[in-house]
Design a protein around this motif. Sequence first.
Motif, PDB file in Angstrom:
ATOM      1  N   UNK A  88      -4.466   4.268  -9.049  1.00 55.05           N
ATOM      2  CA  UNK A  88      -5.076   4.143  -7.716  1.00 55.05           C
ATOM      3  C   UNK A  88      -6.096   3.011  -7.725  1.00 55.05           C
ATOM      4  N   UNK A  89      -6.935   3.014  -8.746  1.00 55.73           N
ATOM      5  CA  UNK A  89      -8.000   2.011  -8.773  1.00 55.73           C
ATOM      6  C   UNK A  89      -7.414   0.612  -8.943  1.00 55.73           C
ATOM      7  N   UNK A  90      -6.403   0.512  -9.820  1.00 61.25           N
ATOM      8  CA  UNK A  90      -5.791  -0.807 -10.019  1.00 61.25           C
ATOM      9  C   UNK A  90      -5.148  -1.287  -8.725  1.00 61.25           C
TER      10      UNK A  90
ATOM     11  N   UNK B  31      -5.929  -0.564  -5.846  1.00 58.91           N
ATOM     12  CA  UNK B  31      -6.989  -0.980  -4.928  1.00 58.91           C
ATOM     13  C   UNK B  31      -7.367  -2.436  -5.189  1.00 58.91           C
ATOM     14  N   UNK B  32      -7.534  -2.770  -6.461  1.00 63.46           N
ATOM     15  CA  UNK B  32      -7.873  -4.155  -6.803  1.00 63.46           C
ATOM     16  C   UNK B  32      -6.793  -5.117  -6.338  1.00 63.46           C
ATOM     17  N   UNK B  33      -5.537  -4.737  -6.586  1.00 63.41           N
ATOM     18  CA  UNK B  33      -4.419  -5.605  -6.191  1.00 63.41           C
ATOM     19  C   UNK B  33      -4.414  -5.790  -4.679  1.00 63.41           C
ATOM     20  N   UNK B  34      -4.586  -4.671  -3.965  1.00 62.44           N
ATOM     21  CA  UNK B  34      -4.581  -4.753  -2.506  1.00 62.44           C
ATOM     22  C   UNK B  34      -5.691  -5.673  -2.023  1.00 62.44           C
ATOM     23  N   UNK B  35      -6.855  -5.556  -2.652  1.00 58.53           N
ATOM     24  CA  UNK B  35      -7.969  -6.411  -2.237  1.00 58.53           C
ATOM     25  C   UNK B  35      -7.591  -7.875  -2.380  1.00 58.53           C
ATOM     26  N   UNK B  36      -6.961  -8.210  -3.486  1.00 59.95           N
ATOM     27  CA  UNK B  36      -6.579  -9.608  -3.689  1.00 59.95           C
ATOM     28  C   UNK B  36      -5.575 -10.040  -2.629  1.00 59.95           C
TER      29      UNK B  36
ATOM     30  N   UNK C 258      -5.968   5.966 -12.752  1.00 62.32           N
ATOM     31  CA  UNK C 258      -6.036   4.553 -13.122  1.00 62.32           C
ATOM     32  C   UNK C 258      -5.242   3.710 -12.134  1.00 62.32           C
TER      33      UNK C 258
ATOM     34  N   UNK D 217       0.832  -1.207   0.000  1.00 61.58           N
ATOM     35  CA  UNK D 217       0.000   0.000   0.000  1.00 61.58           C
ATOM     36  C   UNK D 217       0.867   1.259   0.000  1.00 61.58           C
TER      37      UNK D 217
ATOM     38  N   UNK E 184      -5.224  -8.815   0.354  1.00 61.37           N
ATOM     39  CA  UNK E 184      -5.921  -8.931   1.636  1.00 61.37           C
ATOM     40  C   UNK E 184      -6.549 -10.312   1.753  1.00 61.37           C
TER      41      UNK E 184
END
Lengths: 992, 118
Positions: free
Chosen positions: B82-84, B86-91, B80, B33, B93
Amino acid sequence: MLPILLLLPFIGAALFYPLYCLKPGDRVPRQLTLITTGAVLLLLGWATFAPGAGEVPREFFAEWVPAIGLNVSLWLDGPALFFSWIIAGIGFLIFFYAGYYMDPKDAPWRFYATMLLFMGAMLGVVMSRNVLLMFLFWEVTSLTSFILIGHWHEKQAARDGALRALIVTAGGGLCLLAGLGGIYWMLLDAGLTGPRLLDWDQLWANREVITGHSASLTVLVLLLIGAFTKSAQFPFHFWLPGAMEAPTPVSAFLHAATMVKAGIYLLGRLYPLYWEEPAWLLIVGSAGVITMLIGGFMAIVSTDLKQLLAHSTVSQLGLMTAYYGFGYGLVGTEALLPLDLALVASHALFKGGLFMIVGIIDHGAHTREWPRLGGLRHVMPWTFVLTVIGCASMAGFPFTFGFVAKELFLKGALAVSGTHGTVGLVLLGVALFASLFTTAYCIRMVVSPFLGKPRDPSIHAHEGNAGILFAPALLILLTLVGGLYVPFVEGPLAALTNTAYYGTASGFMTGFFYQMDVLVIIATFLFAGGALVFLAADKIDSVYKRIGSPAPFRGSYEWSFGDAIPAFADWLCRTVQHPSLQRNVSIMVAVSFGLIGMSVLFAGMPLRFQWDATWLDIMAGGVVLMAAALIWLTIQSRTFIVRLVAISPVGPMVALFYLFYKAPDLALTQILVEVVLVVMLLLLLFRLPQRFVAQSRPRVRFTTGVIAIAGGVIMGGLTFVGYDSQFRENPTIEGHPVIHQYYLENSQYPPQDFLDNPGLAVEQGYPGAENLRSGGGKNVVNVILVDFRALDTFGEIVVLGIAAIGVLCLLVLGRDPKKLPDWRAEGRRAIRYIQDRFDDSQPVQPPVLRRKVGPSPSLIVRETGRFVPALVLLFSVVLFFAGHNAPGGGFISGLMASAALVVLFLCYRKEDVPSLHDFKYLKLIPAGLVIAMGTGLVAVLLGFPFLTSGFTYVEVPFFGEVEVASALGFDLGVFLTVVGSVILIIKKMAKD
Amino acid sequence: MGLLSALFVAILFAGGLYLLMRKNLFEVLLGVMLLSNGVNLFMLSMGGWEREQLPPILDAESRNPAIAYADPLVQAFILTAIVISFGVTAVIVVLVARSWEESQAMDAAEHGREEGEA
């Protein structure tokens, strides 16, 4: 004609698979191979002997990759024609022989297909006029040789031999490529161009350029390594005996008659280039005679007849190589070539035949060890006769083809000793000495297995049948005919070489045979000496056994490829690809940031720094200090919750910096993402233990700390030198406008007046007036996202969707079945539920909720949750529509709507508002993607590039003229995907 | 501003890299992050900065070249990114959560060792 000839074997090989599917018999592959080879021979015959053969086009040219000088340039000049005959002719006989030798169950499809491929590649090598094209075929011969040596791959020795042959020949191939590249570079350096630049005849024509260049010697050595590895010349001779693990037809074809001759062929092609170089004589001549010596010696001490022949092949190849080395002593280039071709032809005939005979002995007696054999002349009379003739030819006995070849060799050697004094004499002496061994092992080949009494009573040998004897008999009889009647050889050879490309060489052997001169005397002397060596073979053998293996080069190969390189690779993998993920990551970080740091050092950007602090800078400084403190706390703390609390403000602080940089969209997005992330991390914390104990050792902490700080310093430095970018001061660089100026100038829809009258725009200095194109929006960032670079954005929402589905899969798939709901029972229940809905007679039974009812949220949360999310949702709608002209857009409003929904989830339990929870948010992702893509496709249908945006003004009551851009549809897709993904992720995490 | 941005980037990178190189997967997650924030800020600062620059939101009147707008392209890129991330971080997590659930391991080295031995 030429491309057809060359493609025939490949077409034949390509037919194997379909035929295998149709008719998987054991005989088909050989028949197909024989037919294909026969067709090649017919075409060759037509090209050579047809009336008016001169009119048959013997060259072909087509461009392939002209940028690197690689073109399909083929020819059939003398040597090419000669070698093609050898390849296809001996190939045909060997395929015939293989039918009797190979067990029909022994993977015949693979065997013959590879053999055909090899034959095609070999034809390609000799027919290529372009040297790079030749290199490609050259490599294919190495590969097919690898497959064929390892045909019996269940044997360890076969695998080792195949790998050794591949490493040596392919390594040599790389050197050859480097050498050819060097030549190309020299030619380009000299200002030469043209599609045929890398054709052989062009190389010869530009001989001075190549030999006069300062790197000439290096290139020569590289090219020679290519030739020497292929032809098993010292110091690369050791792979050929190992290749004898191959089936006998392979040994006879590849490792006696054709492939190992490719190196000799290359020497023949290089000879006109380099023959006057002193280095040529020294390297080629000495490599040749040393190889002769080693091969001959090893042949004498071999007990396996096939190994004996392999070593003798090494020795004979040495002879041919040495011949090119001595060529300096002969006059001109034209005279030499046909003489060498005589050597090649005689060797191909007798050696191919002898290999097949050893195969027959192996079949008949089930062993190839001569110490166990003996007296075979009684049981295998035909084989015996053929062996005697073949060995006589190999030893250079008068009245054989081998004699002719040997005499030619001695003539060359003598000539060199005449012109080169000491060097020549030494070479000649060594060559003569090596010839003694040749005679000796030829006697061994005849005497030991065939004469005397049977040594091993357990061996019951039998003669081969007529079919298996046919091919070797034909080859060996040809050597006899060639020796008895020289014009029989001379005629075709002269005819083959008398082509337009290679000058004339008629009468090169005339009168040579009947001269009882010094050459014949030397030959006789060699026989007497050879016989003596044979008689002393036992002594030599005992000496050999005492000193051990005289093969230091094979030893060094085994050391490097058997021990050193694997050990190094192992060490490297264990160090770099360490099983510890932590160390792995650390090495990656250290290397990549080291590289960045080096680039900063070498780039040498100017440092500019002005100190003019304002309140903004002071505030920003405070932010940085706080962030530093928070990150320090994150690193130092040992509890998860403290770390989470410490790190969550860092994101918003970055958002503050976005504001300083005047990037409102970014700040909005960042803050919203942070909100969602914190929710996510909190959900994660529920699943984790509250404390963790694993702590790295101090040394590791220190090392990684140093790496991290170095990385930070490097990136900070890079930021500092790069931030005050030069583009600011120079809106154009070398006349090209800076890219962001383009976006700034073309985002907004230009006033209608300017559209109607472009001249007016130019007059008033309207930016971008020359090319009025527009994204039709005031918020340039949003216009870039949905219009200029919409494809990027499309890819991005796809990634987001994939991430969400990945989360879903991780949480649902592969989990402990005990923890999962019974999907089959759930499915049955769902089906029953659907059926019930259509069945009025039954009362409707909603599916039973299996989940426990959670605790109800507190009153304050619930009451706040009544209106705040509604406001937030409304605001997200405003942001969505504002997006094109003001901060906002699909991403931001999507994130905001998601945040609102998350709050709603927190406030309302599932049993209170089932529609909120039961909605399939997963569906939003494909829906969003389809809408976004559809918007783009509409543009395609209208004839514009994918995702081109259009817009118009619509009169809306109360709002006046409102601009409607098709980009809005795209943004809607983005919005839906974002909402679907975010909610899916959060919900899935919260649910478990 | 340049110096401060550089400092901030340096801090984000140093902290992020240090956390990235830890054994504990939760720390690695926090490191990712921080790193993505650092990269974004770095990219933004490459777009340049002037005290008087305006957000890249055009005004009908202000369309004259004298006005300095912030570079919109880097902003679009970062949006772009930031959003990507976010997706990576979600995975990541979910990966952390699942890995704890499966093996009760928070230690990256333990995962590696399991693979290395298999």
